[in-house]
Scaffold this motif. Structure first.
Motif: not given
Length: 63
Positions: A8-19
């Motif tokens: 509900l909070v996640c905006e799929a900014n993909a910072v985690c995917m980049g790291l």
């Protein structure tokens, strides 16, 4: 360690995917997928960094 996502909070900014792309994936529909909900020890430091770096604080860890 187990990764938890507040979708509900996640905006799929993909910072985690980049790291930690072995663990996190954002698909073409901007949906976050956790590929390894219980990451192996060799990825845990990167996962911790990804969780801390989430701009919406949508990720957390159960340790």
């Amino acid at each position: 360690m187990r990764i938890k996502v507040d979708y509900l909070v996640c905006e799929a900014n993909a910072v985690c995917m980049g790291l930690a792309p072995e663990v996190f994936e954002v698909d073409d529909d901007d949906q976050l997928h956790v590929l390894l909900p219980e990451p192996p020890p060799e990825l845990q430091d990167r996962v911790r960094h990804a969780v801390r770096s989430c701009p919406k604080a949508a990720l957390s860890l159960e340790e």
